[in-house]
Design a protein around this motif. Structure first.
Motif, PDB file in Angstrom:
ATOM      1  N   ARG A 102       0.831  -1.209   0.000  1.00 34.97           N
ATOM      2  CA  ARG A 102       0.000   0.000   0.000  1.00 34.97           C
ATOM      3  C   ARG A 102       0.861   1.252   0.000  1.00 34.97           C
ATOM      4  O   ARG A 102       0.538   2.235  -0.609  1.00 34.97           O
ATOM      5  CB  ARG A 102      -0.850   0.060   1.276  1.00 34.97           C
ATOM      6  CG  ARG A 102      -1.963  -0.892   1.289  1.00 34.97           C
ATOM      7  CD  ARG A 102      -3.059  -0.504   2.262  1.00 34.97           C
ATOM      8  NE  ARG A 102      -4.075  -1.504   2.123  1.00 34.97           N
ATOM      9  CZ  ARG A 102      -4.086  -2.642   2.804  1.00 34.97           C
ATOM     10  NH1 ARG A 102      -3.167  -2.876   3.711  1.00 34.97           N
ATOM     11  NH2 ARG A 102      -5.009  -3.549   2.578  1.00 34.97           N
ATOM     12  N   TRP A 125       5.225  -8.456   5.036  1.00 41.57           N
ATOM     13  CA  TRP A 125       3.763  -8.522   5.028  1.00 41.57           C
ATOM     14  C   TRP A 125       3.298  -9.953   4.725  1.00 41.57           C
ATOM     15  O   TRP A 125       2.424 -10.485   5.400  1.00 41.57           O
ATOM     16  CB  TRP A 125       3.174  -7.543   4.002  1.00 41.57           C
ATOM     17  CG  TRP A 125       1.731  -7.852   3.756  1.00 41.57           C
ATOM     18  CD1 TRP A 125       0.694  -7.565   4.576  1.00 41.57           C
ATOM     19  CD2 TRP A 125       1.185  -8.588   2.661  1.00 41.57           C
ATOM     20  NE1 TRP A 125      -0.486  -8.067   4.049  1.00 41.57           N
ATOM     21  CE2 TRP A 125      -0.198  -8.693   2.879  1.00 41.57           C
ATOM     22  CE3 TRP A 125       1.735  -9.161   1.502  1.00 41.57           C
ATOM     23  CZ2 TRP A 125      -1.049  -9.354   1.985  1.00 41.57           C
ATOM     24  CZ3 TRP A 125       0.892  -9.811   0.624  1.00 41.57           C
ATOM     25  CH2 TRP A 125      -0.483  -9.902   0.870  1.00 41.57           C
ATOM     26  N   ARG A 129       0.982 -11.936   7.218  1.00 43.32           N
ATOM     27  CA  ARG A 129      -0.379 -12.217   6.751  1.00 43.32           C
ATOM     28  C   ARG A 129      -0.618 -13.738   6.746  1.00 43.32           C
ATOM     29  O   ARG A 129      -1.667 -14.219   7.167  1.00 43.32           O
ATOM     30  CB  ARG A 129      -0.554 -11.624   5.351  1.00 43.32           C
ATOM     31  CG  ARG A 129      -1.833 -11.989   4.656  1.00 43.32           C
ATOM     32  CD  ARG A 129      -2.877 -10.905   4.726  1.00 43.32           C
ATOM     33  NE  ARG A 129      -4.175 -11.424   4.353  1.00 43.32           N
ATOM     34  CZ  ARG A 129      -5.242 -10.690   4.154  1.00 43.32           C
ATOM     35  NH1 ARG A 129      -5.191  -9.403   4.304  1.00 43.32           N
ATOM     36  NH2 ARG A 129      -6.394 -11.229   3.838  1.00 43.32           N
ATOM     37  N   ARG A 405      -2.782   1.025  -3.851  1.00 39.87           N
ATOM     38  CA  ARG A 405      -1.674   0.085  -4.060  1.00 39.87           C
ATOM     39  C   ARG A 405      -0.500   0.827  -4.689  1.00 39.87           C
ATOM     40  O   ARG A 405      -0.687   1.713  -5.529  1.00 39.87           O
ATOM     41  CB  ARG A 405      -2.073  -1.056  -5.011  1.00 39.87           C
ATOM     42  CG  ARG A 405      -3.191  -1.960  -4.540  1.00 39.87           C
ATOM     43  CD  ARG A 405      -2.764  -2.889  -3.394  1.00 39.87           C
ATOM     44  NE  ARG A 405      -3.804  -3.839  -3.093  1.00 39.87           N
ATOM     45  CZ  ARG A 405      -4.789  -3.643  -2.227  1.00 39.87           C
ATOM     46  NH1 ARG A 405      -4.860  -2.519  -1.556  1.00 39.87           N
ATOM     47  NH2 ARG A 405      -5.710  -4.567  -2.022  1.00 39.87           N
ATOM     48  N   ARG A 470      -4.752  -8.994  -0.382  1.00 48.15           N
ATOM     49  CA  ARG A 470      -4.613  -7.963   0.650  1.00 48.15           C
ATOM     50  C   ARG A 470      -5.971  -7.513   1.181  1.00 48.15           C
ATOM     51  O   ARG A 470      -6.072  -6.495   1.870  1.00 48.15           O
ATOM     52  CB  ARG A 470      -3.873  -6.772   0.049  1.00 48.15           C
ATOM     53  CG  ARG A 470      -2.792  -6.386   0.970  1.00 48.15           C
ATOM     54  CD  ARG A 470      -1.740  -5.599   0.858  1.00 48.15           C
ATOM     55  NE  ARG A 470      -1.310  -5.310   2.247  1.00 48.15           N
ATOM     56  CZ  ARG A 470      -0.122  -4.914   2.580  1.00 48.15           C
ATOM     57  NH1 ARG A 470       0.799  -4.775   1.681  1.00 48.15           N
ATOM     58  NH2 ARG A 470       0.184  -4.666   3.837  1.00 48.15           N
ATOM     59  N   CYS A 472      -9.544  -7.360   3.328  1.00 52.33           N
ATOM     60  CA  CYS A 472      -9.729  -7.243   4.773  1.00 52.33           C
ATOM     61  C   CYS A 472      -9.787  -8.595   5.480  1.00 52.33           C
ATOM     62  O   CYS A 472     -10.417  -9.533   4.990  1.00 52.33           O
ATOM     63  CB  CYS A 472     -11.025  -6.494   4.997  1.00 52.33           C
ATOM     64  SG  CYS A 472     -11.485  -6.377   6.704  1.00 52.33           S
ATOM     65  N   PHE A 473      -9.153  -8.662   6.634  1.00 53.42           N
ATOM     66  CA  PHE A 473      -9.236  -9.852   7.477  1.00 53.42           C
ATOM     67  C   PHE A 473     -10.665 -10.054   7.984  1.00 53.42           C
ATOM     68  O   PHE A 473     -11.118 -11.166   8.178  1.00 53.42           O
ATOM     69  CB  PHE A 473      -8.363  -9.668   8.725  1.00 53.42           C
ATOM     70  CG  PHE A 473      -6.947 -10.114   8.546  1.00 53.42           C
ATOM     71  CD1 PHE A 473      -6.662 -11.436   8.272  1.00 53.42           C
ATOM     72  CD2 PHE A 473      -5.904  -9.223   8.707  1.00 53.42           C
ATOM     73  CE1 PHE A 473      -5.355 -11.853   8.153  1.00 53.42           C
ATOM     74  CE2 PHE A 473      -4.601  -9.633   8.574  1.00 53.42           C
ATOM     75  CZ  PHE A 473      -4.315 -10.955   8.294  1.00 53.42           C
TER      76      PHE A 473
HETATM   77  C1  HEM Z   1     -17.508  -3.816   8.322  1.00 44.34           C
HETATM   78  C2  HEM Z   1     -16.296  -3.911   8.771  1.00 44.34           C
HETATM   79  C3  HEM Z   1     -15.036  -3.722   7.955  1.00 44.34           C
HETATM   80  C4  HEM Z   1     -14.834  -3.152   6.731  1.00 44.34           C
HETATM   81  C5  HEM Z   1     -15.877  -2.538   5.796  1.00 44.34           C
HETATM   82  C6  HEM Z   1     -13.417  -3.245   6.419  1.00 44.34           C
HETATM   83  C7  HEM Z   1     -12.817  -2.792   5.253  1.00 44.34           C
HETATM   84  C8  HEM Z   1     -11.476  -2.965   4.930  1.00 44.34           C
HETATM   85  C9  HEM Z   1     -10.859  -2.553   3.689  1.00 44.34           C
HETATM   86  C10 HEM Z   1     -11.579  -1.869   2.540  1.00 44.34           C
HETATM   87  C11 HEM Z   1      -9.554  -2.898   3.731  1.00 44.34           C
HETATM   88  C12 HEM Z   1      -8.509  -2.672   2.630  1.00 44.34           C
HETATM   89  C13 HEM Z   1      -8.523  -3.895   1.715  1.00 44.34           C
HETATM   90  C14 HEM Z   1      -7.705  -3.751   0.457  1.00 44.34           C
HETATM   91  O1  HEM Z   1      -6.836  -2.881   0.398  1.00 44.34           O
HETATM   92  O2  HEM Z   1      -7.935  -4.529  -0.511  1.00 44.34           O
HETATM   93  C15 HEM Z   1      -9.306  -3.535   5.003  1.00 44.34           C
HETATM   94  C16 HEM Z   1      -8.097  -4.049   5.407  1.00 44.34           C
HETATM   95  C17 HEM Z   1      -7.898  -4.647   6.626  1.00 44.34           C
HETATM   96  N1  HEM Z   1      -8.854  -4.877   7.595  1.00 44.34           N
HETATM   97 FE1  HEM Z   1     -10.824  -4.426   7.530  1.00 44.34          FE
HETATM   98  N2  HEM Z   1     -12.795  -3.857   7.478  1.00 44.34           N
HETATM   99  C18 HEM Z   1     -13.742  -4.180   8.428  1.00 44.34           C
HETATM  100  C19 HEM Z   1     -13.541  -4.821   9.623  1.00 44.34           C
HETATM  101  C20 HEM Z   1     -12.330  -5.312  10.048  1.00 44.34           C
HETATM  102  C21 HEM Z   1     -12.118  -6.032  11.289  1.00 44.34           C
HETATM  103  C22 HEM Z   1     -13.214  -6.369  12.306  1.00 44.34           C
HETATM  104  C23 HEM Z   1     -10.782  -6.331  11.353  1.00 44.34           C
HETATM  105  C24 HEM Z   1     -10.002  -7.067  12.401  1.00 44.34           C
HETATM  106  C25 HEM Z   1     -10.328  -7.247  13.629  1.00 44.34           C
HETATM  107  C26 HEM Z   1     -10.166  -5.803  10.140  1.00 44.34           C
HETATM  108  C27 HEM Z   1      -8.823  -5.919   9.842  1.00 44.34           C
HETATM  109  C28 HEM Z   1      -8.243  -5.494   8.650  1.00 44.34           C
HETATM  110  C29 HEM Z   1      -6.829  -5.669   8.352  1.00 44.34           C
HETATM  111  C30 HEM Z   1      -5.777  -6.310   9.273  1.00 44.34           C
HETATM  112  C31 HEM Z   1      -6.613  -5.153   7.080  1.00 44.34           C
HETATM  113  C32 HEM Z   1      -5.288  -5.117   6.325  1.00 44.34           C
HETATM  114  C33 HEM Z   1      -5.084  -6.428   5.561  1.00 44.34           C
HETATM  115  C34 HEM Z   1      -3.737  -6.524   4.824  1.00 44.34           C
HETATM  116  O3  HEM Z   1      -3.185  -5.512   4.406  1.00 44.34           O
HETATM  117  O4  HEM Z   1      -3.238  -7.641   4.642  1.00 44.34           O
HETATM  118  N3  HEM Z   1     -11.126  -5.194   9.384  1.00 44.34           N
HETATM  119  N4  HEM Z   1     -10.503  -3.557   5.726  1.00 44.34           N
END
Ligand code: HEM
Length: 476
Positions: A102, A125, A129, A405, A470, A472-473
């Motif tokens: 990113r 990463w 991951r 990205r 990549r 969301c978790f």
């Molecule tokens: C409705 C709830 C949520 C939405 C809409 C959301 C949305 C997103 C989005 C759009 C990204 C970027 C993905 C990408 O760049 O392709 C992301 C990344 C991430 N999210 Fe969420 N998220 C939510 C809840 C959560 C929760 C509950 C957690 C963990 C407890 C979480 C952990 C992460 C992490 C760790 C990343 C980075 C992943 C990586 O770079 O490998 N998210 N999220």
């Protein structure tokens, strides 16, 4: 004197030329682009926070209508906006190997927040991951349902206690989600008072992260224009995004207590502690049963998942799961998990309060599935209308409106002669796409039925959780 004046003038000219070139970056590269004028209004809106980011993004998106992609310059940094679903899908999934990071290659090591999986880059990463992915599997989440139900009951109790007076839904949802994530990530029961102090400290820290002080806000603005300069300046001024020492102490105490007593809890912190011990000794901590390598972890090593790039190494030469990175990841889950989830839930409650027919249908489904019993993992799967209502809420009110990205190797956009150069940043404006008439009929209408047949929604158009390796978790 003449020499000094000459040097000064020359420096000013060089800076002006550089800034002018930056503004005309995409024009000079022969890409379609939005106006090349300096956009002072955008910076003013960002600083005064008087216009939602989504509206500013939609204006840029609309200006590029008719193009599959096009450039824009935010402050003085050029971004390439992708508008075409097929190109988006290629960048996020098929050709992921070119776009796995990113952020720019900037050493943010002095800032604890950047030791997390969201900000990490490259092999680091991939390794982290790969190790953390199984923590979010449905099997793991199933084991946490009881903790979620407890927090839910506490929130219901709070509403019942305050019945008769207006409820601040945003605050209620934030507190509920904070308790859920606090319990499942840290094993802290924030509602019972056990984590009372911790709750205050963590909330303060999240607040300073999302509502930064003026000096930090200025560094964000600087980051938009001159990311490297911003990073060096923040290091030089020793500016951190919050005051993590107290939070780290709370977390370190919790880790020590578990190590000393052998106490285990079914939460993410425990899983990260196990990974830390695995790295330290290459086997589990004495008294702690060896962690089983799950099927998900094994599956997560295939080359296809990484868009042709090398899969992560099973072991890493350096220790990655240190106390600092455990803290950074825990804090990430706590902040990102709480904010995005409570935002979706608040908007969902808002939408069903003004669309009472949808609310009635949803209540009927819940009553018939639960039949007066407590929520279980199995009944969640039967709440199909609820799924649609949540999906539609995330379409209209997406918490994270952009996916970003950084290009790792020069990349020729398929079907065109244009090349995205190494180091350039591409952006997908998901919030704008979710409101695009071309993809969603009557886009401003709240209509969960759109998700009755998801085949009607093309790939690369509806991306509330992002897409590809990549993504969301939280979407698992
Ligand atoms: C409705 C709830 C949520 C939405 C809409 C959301 C949305 C997103 C989005 C759009 C990204 C970027 C993905 C990408 O760049 O392709 C992301 C990344 C991430 N999210 Fe969420 N998220 C939510 C809840 C959560 C929760 C509950 C957690 C963990 C407890 C979480 C952990 C992460 C992490 C760790 C990343 C980075 C992943 C990586 O770079 O490998 N998210 N999220």
């Amino acid at each position: 004197m003449v020499i000094i004046t000459f040097v000064l003038c020359a420096t000013i000219c060089c800076i002006c030329k550089y800034l002018y070139d930056q503004l005309r970056y995409w024009h000079n590269r022969g890409f379609p682009c939005v106006s090349t004028k300096f956009n002072l209004r955008q910076m003013k809106c960002f600083l005064l926070r008087n216009k939602p980011q989504e509206i500013l993004l939609k204006e840029t998106y609309d200006e590029l209508e008719g193009h599959k992609f096009g450039g824009y310059v935010s402050l003085f940094t050029p971004y390439l906006l992708l508008r075409d679903p097929e190109i988006i899908n290629n960048v996020l999934v098929r050709d992921f190997g070119y776009f796995e990071d990113r952020f720019l290659d900037i050493e943010d090591k002095n800032d604890t927040f950047f030791e997390n999986v969201f900000a990490m880059r490259g092999q680091h990463w991939r390794y982290v991951r790969h190790k953390l992915t199984p923590l979010f599997s449905s099997n793991k989440v199933r084991l946490m349902v009881d903790q979620v139900v407890n927090c839910c009951n506490y929130a219901i109790g709070r509403v019942e206690r305050d019945s008769g007076s207006p409820t601040d839904v945003e605050n209620l949802m934030a507190s509920y989600c904070f308790s859920v994530v606090g319990s499942t990530v840290f094993g802290l029961d924030f509602d019972s008072g056990e984590g009372g102090d911790a709750k205050k400290v963590f909330l303060q820290m999240i607040d300073s992260f999302f509502k930064p002080k003026f000096l930090i806000l200025m560094t964000y603005v600087l980051r938009m224009g001159f990311p490297r300069l911003e990073c060096y300046l923040r290091k030089f001024l020793r500016l951190e995004l919050g005051t993590p020492e107290t939070c780290m102490r709370i977390l370190a105490d919790s880790i020590k207590m578990r190590e000393r007593t052998g106490y285990r809890r079914n939460d993410f912190l425990q899983l990260m502690i196990d990974l830390k011990h695995e790295e330290e000794t290459n086997e589990s901590h004495p008294g702690v049963p060896k962690r089983k390598i799950s099927e998900e972890e094994q599956d997560y090593s295939s080359k296809e998942i990484f868009g042709g790039a090398d899969p992560p190494a099973q072991n890493f030469p350096e220790k990655i799961f240190t106390d600092v990175s455990i803290f950074a990841n825990s804090f990430l889950f706590l902040s990102i998990g709480t904010n995005s989830t409570s935002c979706v839930l608040s908007f969902m409650l808002y939408e069903i309060s003004i669309n009472t027919d949808i609310q009635d249908r949803l209540r009927k489904e819940i009553d018939s599935v639960l039949a007066g019993e407590n929520i279980t993992f199995e009944c969640l799967k039967q709440l199909t209308y609820m799924d649609k209502v949540i999906a539609e809420t995330m379409r209209l009110h997406i918490p994270t409106g952009t996916l970003v990205r950084n290009c790792k190797h020069d990349y020729k956009i398929p079907g065109t002669d244009k090349i995205v150069k190494r180091g350039e940043t591409v952006v997908v404006m998901t919030s704008a796409m979710h409101h695009d008439q071309q993809y969603f009929q009557n886009p401003e209408k709240f209509d969960p039925e759109r998700f009755s047949d998801v085949r009607g929604i093309s790939k690369g158009v509806y991306l509330p959780f992002g897409c590809g390796p990549r993504m969301c978790f939280g979407s698992y």
